[in-house]
Design a protein around this motif. Structure first.
Motif, short mmCIF file in Angstrom:
data_model
loop_
_atom_site.label_atom_id
_atom_site.label_comp_id
_atom_site.label_asym_id
_atom_site.label_seq_id
_atom_site.Cartn_x
_atom_site.Cartn_y
_atom_site.Cartn_z
N ARG A 1 -13.61 16.42 -46.13
CA ARG A 1 -12.59 15.46 -44.90
C ARG A 1 -11.84 15.19 -45.50
NH1 ARG A 1 -15.13 14.06 -39.83
NH2 ARG A 1 -17.15 14.87 -39.69
N GLU A 2 -11.95 14.60 -46.69
CA GLU A 2 -10.40 13.55 -47.85
C GLU A 2 -9.36 15.44 -47.90
OE1 GLU A 2 -9.78 11.32 -51.31
OE2 GLU A 2 -11.66 11.64 -50.71
N TRP A 3 -9.88 15.89 -48.96
CA TRP A 3 -9.37 17.43 -49.13
C TRP A 3 -8.33 18.49 -48.12
CZ3 TRP A 3 -10.48 22.76 -48.04
CH2 TRP A 3 -9.27 23.29 -49.02
N LEU A 4 -8.81 17.96 -46.48
CA LEU A 4 -8.84 18.49 -46.20
C LEU A 4 -7.71 18.00 -45.04
CD1 LEU A 4 -11.27 20.11 -43.69
CD2 LEU A 4 -9.48 21.85 -44.23
N ASP A 5 -7.35 16.46 -45.01
CA ASP A 5 -6.11 15.99 -44.60
C ASP A 5 -5.13 15.37 -45.88
OD1 ASP A 5 -7.31 14.86 -42.52
OD2 ASP A 5 -8.51 13.15 -43.18
N GLN A 6 -5.31 15.66 -47.09
CA GLN A 6 -4.40 15.52 -48.12
C GLN A 6 -3.93 16.54 -48.60
OE1 GLN A 6 -5.84 12.14 -50.94
NE2 GLN A 6 -6.46 11.05 -48.80
N LYS A 7 -5.14 17.91 -49.50
CA LYS A 7 -4.73 18.96 -50.00
C LYS A 7 -4.58 19.75 -49.65
CE LYS A 7 -5.66 15.61 -54.55
NZ LYS A 7 -6.14 15.39 -55.84
N SER A 8 -5.29 20.39 -48.39
CA SER A 8 -5.64 21.70 -48.22
C SER A 8 -4.24 22.34 -48.32
CB SER A 8 -6.78 21.52 -46.77
OG SER A 8 -6.19 21.15 -46.18
N GLY A 9 -3.60 22.03 -47.87
CA GLY A 9 -2.03 22.32 -46.93
C GLY A 9 -2.43 23.07 -45.51
N VAL A 10 -3.04 22.45 -44.89
CA VAL A 10 -3.80 23.68 -43.80
C VAL A 10 -3.23 21.97 -42.58
CG1 VAL A 10 -5.85 23.26 -41.92
CG2 VAL A 10 -6.34 24.48 -44.56
N ASP A 11 -2.48 22.95 -41.43
CA ASP A 11 -1.77 21.71 -40.45
C ASP A 11 -2.94 20.65 -40.17
OD1 ASP A 11 -1.16 20.88 -37.30
OD2 ASP A 11 0.27 22.14 -38.67
N ALA A 12 -2.42 19.53 -39.24
CA ALA A 12 -3.48 18.60 -39.65
C ALA A 12 -3.81 18.83 -37.88
CB ALA A 12 -2.60 17.23 -39.36
N VAL A 13 -3.25 19.40 -37.02
CA VAL A 13 -4.09 20.14 -35.78
C VAL A 13 -5.34 21.13 -35.93
CG1 VAL A 13 -3.74 21.03 -33.72
CG2 VAL A 13 -1.16 19.85 -34.34
N ILE A 14 -5.49 21.18 -37.51
CA ILE A 14 -6.17 22.57 -37.80
C ILE A 14 -7.62 21.60 -38.21
CG2 ILE A 14 -7.06 24.56 -38.86
CD1 ILE A 14 -5.64 25.01 -36.69
N ASP A 15 -7.08 20.68 -39.22
CA ASP A 15 -7.84 20.26 -39.44
C ASP A 15 -8.55 19.39 -38.54
OD1 ASP A 15 -7.15 20.10 -42.35
OD2 ASP A 15 -5.42 18.34 -42.29
N SER A 16 -8.15 18.47 -37.25
CA SER A 16 -9.14 18.06 -37.22
C SER A 16 -9.62 18.71 -36.24
CB SER A 16 -8.01 17.23 -35.59
OG SER A 16 -8.80 16.77 -34.68
N ALA A 17 -9.19 19.85 -35.39
CA ALA A 17 -10.30 21.24 -34.99
C ALA A 17 -11.67 21.17 -35.71
CB ALA A 17 -9.32 22.18 -34.32
N ARG B 1 -14.10 30.01 -29.45
CA ARG B 1 -12.94 29.65 -28.98
C ARG B 1 -11.95 30.29 -30.35
NH1 ARG B 1 -9.45 24.12 -29.22
NH2 ARG B 1 -10.35 23.37 -31.47
N CYS B 2 -10.88 31.05 -29.66
CA CYS B 2 -10.31 31.44 -31.02
C CYS B 2 -8.96 31.46 -30.54
CB CYS B 2 -10.74 33.16 -31.28
SG CYS B 2 -8.83 34.37 -31.97
N VAL B 3 -8.02 30.36 -31.34
CA VAL B 3 -6.89 30.12 -30.96
C VAL B 3 -5.75 30.69 -32.01
CG1 VAL B 3 -5.30 28.16 -30.31
CG2 VAL B 3 -7.79 27.81 -29.91
N LYS B 4 -4.44 30.82 -31.86
CA LYS B 4 -3.87 31.61 -32.67
C LYS B 4 -3.17 30.57 -33.14
CE LYS B 4 -0.03 34.82 -34.37
NZ LYS B 4 -0.67 34.90 -35.78
N HIS B 5 -1.83 30.22 -34.25
CA HIS B 5 -2.34 28.67 -34.87
C HIS B 5 -0.78 29.31 -35.70
CE1 HIS B 5 -0.85 24.52 -34.45
NE2 HIS B 5 -0.84 24.59 -35.93
N GLY B 6 0.16 29.25 -35.86
CA GLY B 6 0.74 29.27 -36.73
C GLY B 6 0.68 31.33 -37.54
N PRO B 7 0.59 31.19 -38.74
CA PRO B 7 0.10 32.80 -39.54
C PRO B 7 -0.85 32.47 -39.41
CG PRO B 7 -0.03 30.84 -40.90
CD PRO B 7 0.71 30.43 -40.16
#
Length: 328
Positions: A53-69, A78-84
C-alpha cells in the motif's frame, strides 16, 4: 484459506527484449516505479501488505485513482480504461484448502504495454500456473499475453465446478422423481446459494472480458484479442449454464413444496373422512350415554350387542355411500 499479511511480494519477473526472464526481489521493486524503460515487468503482490500500500501510494508511479481501485476491499469483475492502461478486476473459484469454490477470490490488475501489476489477498492457482511456465522458460510475449493467460486459466478452473453443480442438480431431480427418496430442503437451499454466489460474479466477468477486447487495442495483439473473445464466449456459456441450474433448482423447490402440500391435503382428507364416519357414531353413543330414565334396553341383556351391530351397519352404509360419491 491461507492469507498472507506480512510478505509484500508474491513473485515478480522482469523480461528483456531477448525473451529472458529474471526474478525480482521486493527491494528492487520498492525502490522505484512499477515500469522500467527497456524491459517488461509482471509484479504479483500481496494486497493486504502495508508495504504494498505504501509503495503504491508513494513510488509506484501508478495514478492515485488506480491505487484506490486496486486496494478496495470488495470488488466485482470489471474493466476500465485509464490513460495508457487498463484496470481489470477478475474473479476465480477458490481452490485453497478448507475453502468452498463459490467463495470466489479476486485478482486486481493494472496493465500497460510495459508492466502488469496484479494484486491478490488469497492464493490464486491461475497466477501460480503462469509462474511455473515462466520458470520453465515459457516467457509471455507481452503484457496482454500475461492477462490473457490469467483470464483463460481462471475460466478453466471455473468450468469443472459448474459441471459438478450440473451433476448435483441431476441427482436432486432423481431424488424428487423417486417416490421413496426424500430431498432435504436444507441441502437444496445450500445448493441454490452456491449457484447464486457464483452467478453474482460470472455475469459481470463476461462483460469485463468483452470490455477488455474493446478497450485494450494498445495492449492486446489481434491474436490475444481473439483469445479473449473466445474466453468471453466460454464465460457466457458458463453464465447460461448457471441460469439453467438456478431455474432447475427453483423448479425443484416448487415441486417439493407442491408434493408436500399434496401429501398434507391427502392426510387432511383422510382425517376428514374418519371424522365424517365417526360423527354419527359419536352422536349415537352420546345419546345412549345420557343418564336419565326411560332409556330403551336398560333391562335387556342383548341391547348392547344390538347397539354395536347397529353402529357397524351404520358405518358400512356410510362407507358404501362415500365410495358411490367417489370420496374414497
Amino acid at each position: 484459506m491461507t492469507v498472507e499479511t506480512d510478505s509484500p511480494l508474491v513473485f515478480a519477473f522482469e523480461f528483456d527484449a531477448d525473451g529472458n526472464a529474471r526474478r525480482l526481489g521486493w527491494d528492487e521493486i520498492a525502490s522505484g516505479p512499477a515500469e522500467k524503460a527497456g524491459v517488461r515487468r509482471w509484479l504479483h503482490l500481496n494486497r493486504l501488505s502495508p508495504q504494498v500500500r505504501e509503495w503504491l501510494d508513494q513510488k509506484s508511479g501508478v495514478d492515485a485513482v488506480i491505487d484506490s481501485a486496486l486496494l478496495q476491499e470488495d470488488t466485482r469483475p470489471r474493466c476500465v480504461k485509464h490513460g495508457p492502461g487498463l484496470l481489470i478486476n477478475l474473479r476465480g473459484v477458490n481452490m485453497n484448502d478448507g475453502s468452498e469454490p463459490e467463495d470466489m477470490v479476486a485478482i486486481r490488475i493494472w496493465t500497460t504495454p510495459g508492466v502488469v501489476v496484479s494484486l491478490r489477498a488469497f492464493h490464486i492457482m491461475a497466477t501460480q500456473d503462469l509462474r511455473d511456465r515462466i520458470m520453465q522458460g515459457d516467457v509471455p510475449e507481452s503484457s496482454g499475453a500475461i492477462v490473457t493467460y490469467i483470464a483463460g486459466r481462471l475460466t478453466d478452473k471455473i468450468e469443472p465446478v459448474i459441471s459438478s453443480l450440473e451433476d448435483q442438480a441431476d441427482e436432486f431431480e432423481d431424488q424428487v422423481i423417486e417416490e421413496a427418496a426424500k430431498l432435504s430442503k436444507s441441502a437444496l437451499g445450500s445448493f441454490r446459494r452456491k449457484v447464486l454466489q457464483l452467478r453474482r460474479y460470472i455475469i459481470p466477468q463476461r462483460d469485463a472480458l468483452s470490455q477488455m477486447t474493446r478497450e485494450g487495442l494498445e495492449i492486446f495483439s489481434p491474436t490475444e484479442a481473439l483469445h479473449l473473445r473466445e474466453i468471453a464466449d466460454r464465460v457466457t456459456r458458463i453464465g447460461e449454464e448457471l441460469d439453467n441450474i438456478r431455474d432447475r433448482s427453483s423448479m425443484l423447490q416448487e415441486q417439493i413444496i407442491e408434493e408436500r402440500g399434496e401429501r398434507m391435503n391427502q392426510r387432511l382428507f383422510v382425517l376428514s373422512i374418519i371424522s365424517a364416519i365417526f360423527l354419527p357414531l359419536g352422536f349415537v353413543t352420546g345419546l345412549f350415554g345420557v343418564n336419565v330414565g326411560g332409556m330403551p334396553g336398560t333391562a335387556s341383556h342383548t341391547a348392547f350387542a344390538l347397539l354395536c351391530l347397529g353402529m357397524v351397519a351404520l358405518t358400512t352404509v356410510m362407507i358404501f355411500v362415500f365410495r358411490r360419491m367417489r370420496w374414497l
